[in-house]
Design an enzyme around this catalytic site. Structure first.
Site, mmCIF file in Angstrom:
data_model
loop_
_atom_site.group_PDB
_atom_site.id
_atom_site.type_symbol
_atom_site.label_atom_id
_atom_site.label_comp_id
_atom_site.label_asym_id
_atom_site.label_seq_id
_atom_site.Cartn_x
_atom_site.Cartn_y
_atom_site.Cartn_z
ATOM 1 N N ASP A 38 0.851 -1.198 0.000
ATOM 2 C CA ASP A 38 0.000 0.000 0.000
ATOM 3 C C ASP A 38 0.882 1.241 0.000
ATOM 4 O OD1 ASP A 38 -1.947 2.093 0.702
ATOM 5 O OD2 ASP A 38 -3.265 0.418 1.175
ATOM 6 N N ASN A 97 -6.473 -5.661 -5.008
ATOM 7 C CA ASN A 97 -7.524 -4.896 -4.324
ATOM 8 C C ASN A 97 -7.318 -3.380 -4.434
ATOM 9 O OD1 ASN A 97 -9.526 -4.420 -1.884
ATOM 10 N ND2 ASN A 97 -7.585 -3.493 -1.272
ATOM 11 N N TYR A 173 -13.332 4.383 -13.842
ATOM 12 C CA TYR A 173 -13.379 3.368 -12.773
ATOM 13 C C TYR A 173 -14.162 2.132 -13.244
ATOM 14 C CZ TYR A 173 -14.471 1.399 -8.150
ATOM 15 O OH TYR A 173 -14.609 0.560 -7.065
ATOM 16 N N LYS A 177 -12.745 -1.691 -13.933
ATOM 17 C CA LYS A 177 -13.279 -2.853 -13.201
ATOM 18 C C LYS A 177 -13.891 -3.871 -14.162
ATOM 19 C CE LYS A 177 -12.337 -1.575 -8.932
ATOM 20 N NZ LYS A 177 -11.402 -2.360 -8.125
ATOM 21 N N THR A 207 -15.946 1.926 4.113
ATOM 22 C CA THR A 207 -14.530 2.311 4.133
ATOM 23 C C THR A 207 -14.482 3.832 4.006
ATOM 24 O OG1 THR A 207 -14.261 2.286 1.734
ATOM 25 C CG2 THR A 207 -13.897 0.176 2.868
HETATM 26 N N1 NAD Z 1 -15.980 0.084 -0.300
HETATM 27 C C1 NAD Z 1 -16.874 -0.425 -1.138
HETATM 28 O O1 NAD Z 1 -18.065 -0.526 -0.831
HETATM 29 C C2 NAD Z 1 -16.431 -0.889 -2.503
HETATM 30 C C3 NAD Z 1 -17.407 -1.087 -3.486
HETATM 31 C C4 NAD Z 1 -17.023 -1.557 -4.727
HETATM 32 C C5 NAD Z 1 -15.680 -1.851 -4.972
HETATM 33 N N2 NAD Z 1 -14.749 -1.637 -4.000
HETATM 34 C C6 NAD Z 1 -13.347 -2.000 -4.307
HETATM 35 O O2 NAD Z 1 -12.733 -2.560 -3.159
HETATM 36 C C7 NAD Z 1 -11.348 -2.268 -3.155
HETATM 37 C C8 NAD Z 1 -10.939 -1.635 -1.826
HETATM 38 O O3 NAD Z 1 -11.672 -0.425 -1.678
HETATM 39 P P1 NAD Z 1 -11.748 0.383 -0.315
HETATM 40 O O4 NAD Z 1 -13.134 0.916 -0.228
HETATM 41 O O5 NAD Z 1 -11.185 -0.423 0.798
HETATM 42 O O6 NAD Z 1 -10.782 1.613 -0.686
HETATM 43 P P2 NAD Z 1 -9.667 2.411 0.171
HETATM 44 O O7 NAD Z 1 -9.384 3.653 -0.591
HETATM 45 O O8 NAD Z 1 -10.079 2.501 1.594
HETATM 46 O O9 NAD Z 1 -8.425 1.422 0.075
HETATM 47 C C9 NAD Z 1 -7.692 1.268 -1.100
HETATM 48 C C10 NAD Z 1 -6.231 1.213 -0.727
HETATM 49 O O10 NAD Z 1 -5.452 1.025 -1.919
HETATM 50 C C11 NAD Z 1 -4.293 1.791 -1.818
HETATM 51 N N3 NAD Z 1 -3.765 2.038 -3.169
HETATM 52 C C12 NAD Z 1 -4.399 2.674 -4.186
HETATM 53 N N4 NAD Z 1 -3.590 2.706 -5.263
HETATM 54 C C13 NAD Z 1 -2.442 2.076 -4.922
HETATM 55 C C14 NAD Z 1 -1.225 1.793 -5.605
HETATM 56 N N5 NAD Z 1 -1.038 2.165 -6.879
HETATM 57 N N6 NAD Z 1 -0.248 1.116 -4.944
HETATM 58 C C15 NAD Z 1 -0.430 0.721 -3.671
HETATM 59 N N7 NAD Z 1 -1.567 0.959 -2.973
HETATM 60 C C16 NAD Z 1 -2.548 1.647 -3.599
HETATM 61 C C17 NAD Z 1 -4.706 3.066 -1.088
HETATM 62 O O11 NAD Z 1 -3.625 3.710 -0.458
HETATM 63 C C18 NAD Z 1 -5.728 2.504 -0.077
HETATM 64 O O12 NAD Z 1 -5.128 2.230 1.174
HETATM 65 C C19 NAD Z 1 -11.108 -1.385 -4.369
HETATM 66 O O13 NAD Z 1 -10.689 -2.193 -5.449
HETATM 67 C C20 NAD Z 1 -12.473 -0.805 -4.661
HETATM 68 O O14 NAD Z 1 -12.617 -0.439 -6.019
HETATM 69 C C21 NAD Z 1 -15.088 -1.144 -2.780
#
Ligand code: NAD
Length: 308
Positions: A38, A97, A173, A177, A207
């Site tokens: 991360d 992720n 986005y 995906k 989140t």
């Molecule tokens: N939260 C939801 O309800 C939801 C819904 C649909 C999809 N998602 C997917 O779930 C996954 C996690 O989402 P989240 O809500 O926990 O997001 P978040 O932003 O809380 O966590 C994502 C993490 O990825 C890290 N990151 C981003 N780009 C990076 C890179 N290039 N290198 C290293 N680290 C990197 C960020 O620093 C962050 O800590 C994502 O793929 C998101 O698209 C989440």
């Protein structure tokens, strides 16, 4: 699940917080060693904070190692796999992720934002699968796991219902995906003989991303209230189940998880067929319109009370 992944090595991207952190925690609880990859970027992918990965890894204990650079380059992917091999003796599980969001209506979006989102959310997953799967295949041939007979691998790509239904203002986005789902299918096919599975998971969980939703209407307000009730632990339970020995026959699938609900999504296949004639334009409407897919967004489709 305690001990079922003992001796296994995992890379979880975006594991410093949110859903990724929950996944890392769950894999470690099941016995795996995990690289917490991360870069600590903002939701839009700007900036970076190495303490995010380091503090999470420290909190998760001796089986967690921090990788604090961006994962979005072939060099970083190679470095991650080498780190796993050096520290854990191999690589068995990859969870793609990490993701960023740069939303804008398609008629206003900046092509540079499109490029950044595609690189971060789609190309990065390819780089890591590309680097890790080569090593996973070799391990399989060499009988990694020895007497335990563990010679398979697991790849889980975190997608989004936005990439399946679409959502307003999320061209980059949703495209990334949707592309990640396509990558999952081909990965599953290319690695089937090596007994490496690849699946896509569309999560719903509270989140920092759900926390900043600014509701534009009543429906969005209700959606947000519901989203805030859903823990990320349900997502990590599903991912760990897919990574367990019992998940060996599940590959090429698209699953969703929202609290205690787990969904199996259908995959696009023809739903109707006509023979093209001289009146094709007319026939399209007359013969196919009752089968057309409407423009329901993912947010509308999942605006129901979650099971938590
Ligand atoms: N939260 C939801 O309800 C939801 C819904 C649909 C999809 N998602 C997917 O779930 C996954 C996690 O989402 P989240 O809500 O926990 O997001 P978040 O932003 O809380 O966590 C994502 C993490 O990825 C890290 N990151 C981003 N780009 C990076 C890179 N290039 N290198 C290293 N680290 C990197 C960020 O620093 C962050 O800590 C994502 O793929 C998101 O698209 C989440």
């Amino acid at each position: 699940m305690t001990g079922i992944l003992e001796g296994r090595a995992a890379i979880v991207t975006g594991a410093g917080r949110g859903i990724g952190r929950a996944i890392a925690e769950s894999l470690i609880a099941a016995g795996a060693g995990v690289i917490v990859a991360d870069n600590g970027a903002s939701i839009g992918g700007e900036g970076g904070d190495p303490t995010v990965a380091r503090e999470t890894a420290a909190a998760l204990g001796k089986k967690a190692i921090a990788f604090a650079d961006s994962v979005a380059s072939p060099g970083a992917a190679k470095g991650l796999v080498e780190m796993a091999v050096k520290n854990f003796g191999g690589i068995d599980i990859v969870v793609n992720n990490a993701a960023i969001l740069r939303d804008a209506f398609v008629f206003r979006a900046d092509p540079r934002d499109w490029d950044a989102v595609i690189r971060n959310n789609l190309s990065a997953a390819f780089y890591l699968i590309n680097a890790a799967s080569a090593v996973m295949r070799d391990q399989g041939k060499a009988g990694r796991g020895g007497a335990g007979g563990y010679d398979w691998g697991r790849i889980v790509n975190i997608v989004s219902s936005a990439g399946l239904y679409g959502n307003l203002g999320q061209a980059a986005y949703a495209s990334a995906k949707a592309g990640l789902f396509g990558l999952t299918r081909v990965t599953a096919m290319d690695l089937a003989r090596a007994q490496i599975t690849a699946n896509a998971v569309a999560p719903f969980a509270r989140t920092r991303v759900t926390d900043i939703i600014q509701p534009a209407n009543e429906a969005q307000k209700t959606y947000k209230e519901r989203a805030l009730k859903i823990g990320a632990n349900h997502v990590s339970d599903l991912v760990t189940a897919l990574c367990s020995p019992a998940g060996k026959s599940i590959t090429g699938q698209l699953l969703g998880v929202r609290g205690r609900e787990v969904f199996l999504f259908g995959q696009p296949r023809p739903v109707a067929r006509i023979e093209a004639g001289s009146n094709l334009a007319q026939d399209l409407g007359a013969k196919l319109s009752d089968k057309f897919t409407d423009l329901t967004t993912d947010l509308e489709a999942f605006n129901t009370e979650p099971l938590v």
